[in-house]
Design an enzyme around this catalytic site. Structure first.
Site, PDB file in Angstrom:
ATOM      1  N   ASP A 205     -34.376   1.218  -3.952  1.00 50.24           N
ATOM      2  CA  ASP A 205     -34.988   0.365  -4.755  1.00 50.24           C
ATOM      3  C   ASP A 205     -34.053  -0.780  -5.168  1.00 50.24           C
ATOM      4  O   ASP A 205     -32.621  -0.417  -5.384  1.00 50.24           O
ATOM      5  CB  ASP A 205     -35.369   1.192  -6.315  1.00 50.24           C
ATOM      6  CG  ASP A 205     -35.997   0.478  -7.256  1.00 50.24           C
ATOM      7  OD1 ASP A 205     -36.828  -0.354  -7.212  1.00 50.24           O
ATOM      8  OD2 ASP A 205     -35.004   0.597  -8.197  1.00 50.24           O
ATOM      9  N   GLU A 247     -35.810  -2.688  -0.539  1.00 49.48           N
ATOM     10  CA  GLU A 247     -36.501  -3.735  -1.700  1.00 49.48           C
ATOM     11  C   GLU A 247     -35.707  -4.621  -1.912  1.00 49.48           C
ATOM     12  O   GLU A 247     -34.747  -4.635  -2.868  1.00 49.48           O
ATOM     13  CB  GLU A 247     -37.065  -2.814  -2.827  1.00 49.48           C
ATOM     14  CG  GLU A 247     -38.185  -3.746  -3.595  1.00 49.48           C
ATOM     15  CD  GLU A 247     -37.866  -3.495  -5.123  1.00 49.48           C
ATOM     16  OE1 GLU A 247     -38.672  -4.242  -5.577  1.00 49.48           O
ATOM     17  OE2 GLU A 247     -36.686  -3.106  -5.619  1.00 49.48           O
TER      18      GLU A 247
HETATM   19  C1  GLC Z   1     -38.052  -2.126  -8.637  1.00 53.59           C
HETATM   20  C2  GLC Z   1     -39.597  -1.393  -8.704  1.00 53.59           C
HETATM   21  C3  GLC Z   1     -39.958  -1.528 -10.084  1.00 53.59           C
HETATM   22  C4  GLC Z   1     -39.057  -1.189 -11.153  1.00 53.59           C
HETATM   23  C5  GLC Z   1     -37.804  -1.992 -10.966  1.00 53.59           C
HETATM   24  C6  GLC Z   1     -36.540  -1.357 -11.998  1.00 53.59           C
HETATM   25  O1  GLC Z   1     -38.582  -3.541  -8.562  1.00 53.59           O
HETATM   26  O2  GLC Z   1     -40.429  -1.761  -7.884  1.00 53.59           O
HETATM   27  O3  GLC Z   1     -41.364  -1.153 -10.349  1.00 53.59           O
HETATM   28  O4  GLC Z   1     -39.264  -1.468 -12.530  1.00 53.59           O
HETATM   29  O5  GLC Z   1     -37.416  -1.779  -9.634  1.00 53.59           O
HETATM   30  O6  GLC Z   1     -36.043   0.077 -11.177  1.00 53.59           O
END
Ligand code: GLC
Length: 553
Positions: A205, A247
């Site tokens: 993440d 991500e």
């Molecule tokens: C990522 C997740 C999102 C979350 C953010 C902070 O972007 O996809 O849902 O709010 O991280 O953890």
């Protein structure tokens, strides 16, 4: 999915993303849980997916739906126990389904014991150093704010510590300090904990933001890449065959380094492609898709792009120009309530006015462009959303299993659910649900099952190269995928009206296109342009068979 025998399993995977809380409630308390999810694995197997991506299910105050982790090694009691999770793993594996979990590296909840300890520990101590502190809020001034609707600064004052702490997301999510070797060791141990249990992959993440440096944007820094190489080396050593998925909501050339020389992440999402698919559809012009894929650098052999149409977040518009952003908002979020941060909080079906042909067309692209596709739960039946709910809750409503008042999601009454099911006449569970669509041979769900089955028969989709085919009509997107002997031509009509094109397929002269859904032979490709016509929002995949291999008669 034979994770054990094929180290490149993720290249052929069909990923299904869901939240445990939103999928199925096994104990009738109104919140989805692992028991409920295990009970629905047969459904997922029949759908044909091969990898289940679970949103965070760890103990958490749930102020960011679990991305605010308070304990990396547990299961939130509302979703069950570690034992339940183990059972899910075993049951998924038994069906050939890999399990992908979240590794929220960048930050924790402010409730995490590390943060509680840090704020009380003396400045400069290793405990305090788990997070990023400053005496003033002017450090790292070149860093953008991500949650523009809620946050004014990346710094928040902490009374107890007598200092500001750094956070790229909500102020209750302090960023971990990756310059501290102890933090890196802790997170590595977390990875070991889940990998040791049998988890097949990790979505990393918010990975661009791990390390901060003065005078930079604090994104994609070389030091962040060094952290990832460390993590990957340990994973390869101790758990070969497991996968890391980045991500990184960045431009393709900034994402490219997350693959490293094949020594960082195995996969990374292609964020900029997603809005451009929607843009191409609305403009009825293939150019935005061709343009971004042409500007996408090649990646190492063992690496793979992650493709998606929608996910649990808003449809982000960070990776488009300002003009394109205005256009997207105008085209897809005229209602200001549908907007959130720099994006649009809507599901797939409502984004395309519930038009079945457009849903199918977009899925045909998702399943045939180079990469591994992810389906967001509920989109396979065309679920709707609710823009009136706070934050991203409107796209995280209970899965609609049946037309019952609680959508077949739970035995609890609707008012006792973690979130009310969608009930409007078009998208409500009475109109859109799994039970009805399984009974209806022409439903979207049946169509999705069929498409997934077809895709899985041809590894070229997950592994092949991409070449665009030029033609006489910009409204028709055409590309060829090639892998070994397999050659597949994909054509998609982005217009609402029927369109002709003449494609330059000279390189394939002599081959016979066989349409893959109906197994129909089309006229042989000759030296001249190959004519093709598609109905409004039509698409087709053709296997280009070498003359000897083509069926006759
Ligand atoms: C990522 C997740 C999102 C979350 C953010 C902070 O972007 O996809 O849902 O709010 O991280 O953890």
């Amino acid at each position: 999915m034979d994770v054990d025998r094929d180290p490149l399993w993720y290249k052929d995977a069909i990923v299904y993303e869901t939240h445990v809380k939103a999928f199925a409630d096994g104990n009738g308390d109104g919140v989805g849980d692992f028991t409920g999810l295990v009970g629905k694995l047969d459904y997922l197997e029949a759908l044909g997916i091969t990898c289940l991506w679970l949103l965070p299910f760890f103990p958490s105050p749930l102020r960011d739906d679990g991305y605010d982790v308070a304990d990396y090694r547990g299961v939130h009691p509302a979703y069950g126990t570690l034992e339940d999770f183990r059972r899910l793993l075993a049951e998924a594996h038994r069906r050939g389904i890999a399990v992908l979990v979240e590794l929220v590296l960048n930050h924790t909840s402010d409730r995490h014991p590390w943060f509680q300890r840090a704020r009380r520990a003396p400045p400069g101590s290793p405990e305090r150093d788990y997070y990023v502190w400053s005496a003033d809020d002017r450090k790292y001034a070149g860093t953008r704010i991500i949650f523009t609707d809620t946050e004014r600064s990346n710094w928040t004052w902490d009374e107890e510590a007598g200092a500001f702490y750094w956070h790229r997301f909500f102020s209750h999510q302090p960023d971990l300090n990756f310059d501290n070797p102890r933090v890196r060791a802790e997170l590595l141990d977390v990875l070991r904990f889940w990998a040791g249990m049998g988890v097949d992959g990790f979505r990393l993440d918010a990975v661009p933001y791990l390390v901060e440096r003065e005078g930079t944007s604090c994104e994609n820094l070389p030091e962040t890449h060094a952290v990832l190489r460390e993590l990957r080396a340990a994973l390869d050593r101790e758990f070969p065959g497991r996968m890391l998925l980045a991500e990184a909501n960045q431009w393709p050339w900034d994402v490219r380094p997350y693959f490293g020389d094949g020594d960082e992440c195995h996969m990374a999402f292609h964020f900029p492609l997603m809005p451009r698919v929607f843009m191409a559809l609305r403009l009825e012009d293939a150019a935005p898709i061709v343009d971004i894929l042409r500007r996408t650098p090649a990646i190492p052999e063992a690496c793979q792009w992650g493709l998606f149409l929608r996910n649990h977040d808003e449809l982000t518009l960070e990776m488009v120009s300002e003009e394109e952003r205005d256009y997207m908002v105008l085209a897809y979020a005229r209602d200001p309530r549908a907007r959130l941060n720099v994006g649009i909080r809507r599901r797939l079906a409502p984004l395309v006015d519930n038009a079945r042909r457009r849903v199918e067309l977009l899925n045909s692209l998702l399943f045939s462009m180079p990469g591994t596709p992810t389906v967001y739960y509920g989109d396979e039946i065309g679920m709707g959303d609710d823009v009136l709910r706070p934050d991203r809750d409107g796209v995280r409503t209970p899965m609609q299993w049946s037309g019952a008042p609680s959508a077949g999601f739970s035995a609890a009454p609707p008012e006792a659910l973690y979130s009310a099911p969608i009930t409007d006449p078009v998208y409500g569970c009475a109109a859109v649900n799994v039970e009805a669509q399984l009974r209806d041979p022409s439903s979207l769900l049946r169509w999705m099952q069929n498409l997934i089955r077809l895709r899985k028969q041809f590894r070229v989709f997950g592994r092949g190269s991409l070449e665009f085919v030029s033609g006489t009509n910009r409204r028709i997107l055409a590309y060829v995928r090639r892998w070994g002997e397999d050659t597949v031509l994909c054509v998609a009509n982005l217009s609402r009206h029927m369109q002709p094109s003449a494609l330059d397929l000279q390189a394939f002269a002599g081959r016979v296109p066989v349409e893959m859904l109906g197994y129909t032979e089309f006229p042989r490709i000759e030296r001249g342009p190959w004519p093709v016509s598609l109905g409004g929002y039509g698409f087709a995949w053709f296997e280009l068979r070498a003359p000897a291999a083509a069926r006759t008669g």
